[in-house]
Design a protein around this motif. Structure first.
Motif, PDB file in Angstrom:
ATOM      1  N   VAL A 103      18.755  15.530  15.971  1.00  7.98           N
ATOM      2  CA  VAL A 103      19.494  16.461  16.820  1.00  7.98           C
ATOM      3  C   VAL A 103      19.025  16.406  18.270  1.00  7.98           C
ATOM      4  CG1 VAL A 103      18.066  18.552  16.529  1.00  7.98           C
ATOM      5  CG2 VAL A 103      20.551  18.753  16.803  1.00  7.98           C
ATOM      6  N   VAL A 104      17.726  16.257  18.519  1.00 12.96           N
ATOM      7  CA  VAL A 104      17.267  16.198  19.915  1.00 12.96           C
ATOM      8  C   VAL A 104      17.681  14.880  20.572  1.00 12.96           C
ATOM      9  CG1 VAL A 104      15.362  17.815  19.529  1.00 12.96           C
ATOM     10  CG2 VAL A 104      14.930  15.358  19.319  1.00 12.96           C
ATOM     11  N   PHE A 105      17.689  13.805  19.777  1.00 15.56           N
ATOM     12  CA  PHE A 105      18.175  12.525  20.303  1.00 15.56           C
ATOM     13  C   PHE A 105      19.643  12.637  20.691  1.00 15.56           C
ATOM     14  CE2 PHE A 105      20.489   8.574  19.485  1.00 15.56           C
ATOM     15  CZ  PHE A 105      19.818   7.672  20.303  1.00 15.56           C
ATOM     16  N   GLY A 106      20.457  13.226  19.802  1.00 17.18           N
ATOM     17  CA  GLY A 106      21.886  13.329  20.059  1.00 17.18           C
ATOM     18  C   GLY A 106      22.208  14.188  21.261  1.00 17.18           C
ATOM     19  N   ILE A 107      21.576  15.344  21.369  1.00 11.55           N
ATOM     20  CA  ILE A 107      21.823  16.231  22.511  1.00 11.55           C
ATOM     21  C   ILE A 107      21.373  15.555  23.806  1.00 11.55           C
ATOM     22  CG2 ILE A 107      21.074  18.390  23.599  1.00 11.55           C
ATOM     23  CD1 ILE A 107      21.117  19.659  20.796  1.00 11.55           C
ATOM     24  N   ASN A 108      20.251  14.867  23.754  1.00 12.10           N
ATOM     25  CA  ASN A 108      19.747  14.160  24.940  1.00 12.10           C
ATOM     26  C   ASN A 108      20.742  13.098  25.399  1.00 12.10           C
ATOM     27  OD1 ASN A 108      17.386  13.782  26.771  1.00 12.10           O
ATOM     28  ND2 ASN A 108      17.348  11.750  25.863  1.00 12.10           N
ATOM     29  N   GLU A 109      21.329  12.361  24.439  1.00 13.43           N
ATOM     30  CA  GLU A 109      22.320  11.347  24.783  1.00 13.43           C
ATOM     31  C   GLU A 109      23.549  11.977  25.427  1.00 13.43           C
ATOM     32  OE1 GLU A 109      22.465   7.871  24.286  1.00 13.43           O
ATOM     33  OE2 GLU A 109      20.307   7.959  23.901  1.00 13.43           O
ATOM     34  N   LEU A 110      24.053  13.086  24.865  1.00  9.44           N
ATOM     35  CA  LEU A 110      25.251  13.729  25.388  1.00  9.44           C
ATOM     36  C   LEU A 110      25.043  14.311  26.781  1.00  9.44           C
ATOM     37  CD1 LEU A 110      26.569  15.559  22.182  1.00  9.44           C
ATOM     38  CD2 LEU A 110      27.535  13.533  23.278  1.00  9.44           C
TER      39      LEU A 110
END
Length: 306
Positions: A103-110
């Motif tokens: 989840v932190v990877f995904g939010i960081n990418e967005l």
């Protein structure tokens, strides 16, 4: 980019000689997550499949990790999170860390990658603490960074990524029982004899040296645990026989994956890994508990977009 789908890999932590500081990332075994930007600020977990987990953000590992990174950035948008669990909770191969890291990877990418992968580990640890009762990075670090990771220290967090020797394979036997991380920590002693600590330090140093030099024999000699395994193995039916079967079949070493109940072995080459997997499976059939087997190269990439 307003939506992202990611693969969140399973991990093996501790690796016998590196309790709470050493881990590796696996290929092909992992969860999937879908994260979307929302116009309304805040976080919402909209869907969970594969596990009975709370949708309440503050009671969910992924939700807590997501809150940590969102609070640090305070973006002008919100996020909706779908979690598709394929790593069973309490399996010992990083189920909670996959959710937290993903989840932190995904939010960081967005949000355009405001944080480095190394910085994401700290946010993921906040979610991991909900599952285990304390912040530790031995699973979330390899999940985020890939490869092998060594947590040199926590204050401040200092994580080193280490490349894997090219022929190294991991074999994992996952019994269909659950061992909670909190329960497996409860059986551990509060103090360690000095002679055991010295042995463990030597093994950890030897293992790291073996990774850097590609010395498989040294890796095998270093995969010894005199501190944790003697207490945790009683929680895993058939552990000693499976470990011995792996070693007899030519594994470099074998032990408890994370908090258990999964049992891992490291091997040189795919052929050897397949022989070890067969030996471990044959041994565990006698226990009478259903299980899954996984054979994996070391995943050098970690969590990724799919």
């Amino acid at each position: 980019m307003n939506e992202i789908k990611i693969f969140c890999p399973a991990t093996i932590a501790n690796l016998n000689c590196g309790f709470d500081v050493l881990g590796l990332c696996l290929e092909g075994i992992g969860d999937e997550m879908i994260i979307r930007k929302a116009t309304e600020k805040g976080l919402r977990i909209t869907k969970i499949t594969g596990a009975d987990l709370p949708l309440d953000v503050e009671k969910n590992v992924a939700g807590v990790a997501a809150l940590a990174i969102v609070n640090a950035i305070n973006p002008d948008c919100g996020f909706e999170i779908e979690i598709h669990k394929k790593i069973k909770a309490g399996s010992g191969i990083g189920s909670s860390s996959a959710s937290a890291a993903g989840v932190v990877f995904g939010i960081n990418e967005l949000l355009g990658k405001p944080f480095t992968r190394h910085e994401l580990v700290d946010f993921a640890m906040k979610g991991e603490a909900l599952a285990s009762g304390c912040e530790h990075a031995d699973n979330v670090a390899p999940c985020v960074l890939g490869g092998f990771t060594l947590v040199r220290g926590y204050n401040p967090l200092d994580v080193i990524k280490i490349q894997s020797p090219s022929e190294l394979y991991a074999v994992v036997l996952h019994p269909q029982i659950e061992v909670k991380t909190s329960d497996s920590r409860a059986v551990l002693p509060n103090t360690v004899a000095l002679k055991d600590a010295i042995t463990q330090w030597g093994n950890l140093g030897g293992f790291i040296a073996g990774l850097y030099t590609g010395n498989y024999s040294l890796l095998g000699r270093s995969l010894q645990d005199v501190v944790i395994e003697p207490y945790r193995q009683k929680l895993i039916p058939g552990f000693e026989n499976v470990k011995n079967a792996a070693l007899d079949a030519g594994a470099l070493g074998s032990g408890i994956s994370g908090a258990g109940p999964s049992i891992f072995a490291l091997c040189k080459g795919q052929d050897k890994a397949e022989k070890v997997a067969y030996a471990m499976s044959s041994s565990y059939l006698e226990v009478g508990i259903a299980f899954d087997m996984h054979i994996s190269k070391i995943n050098d990439e970690g969590v990724k977009i799919i």
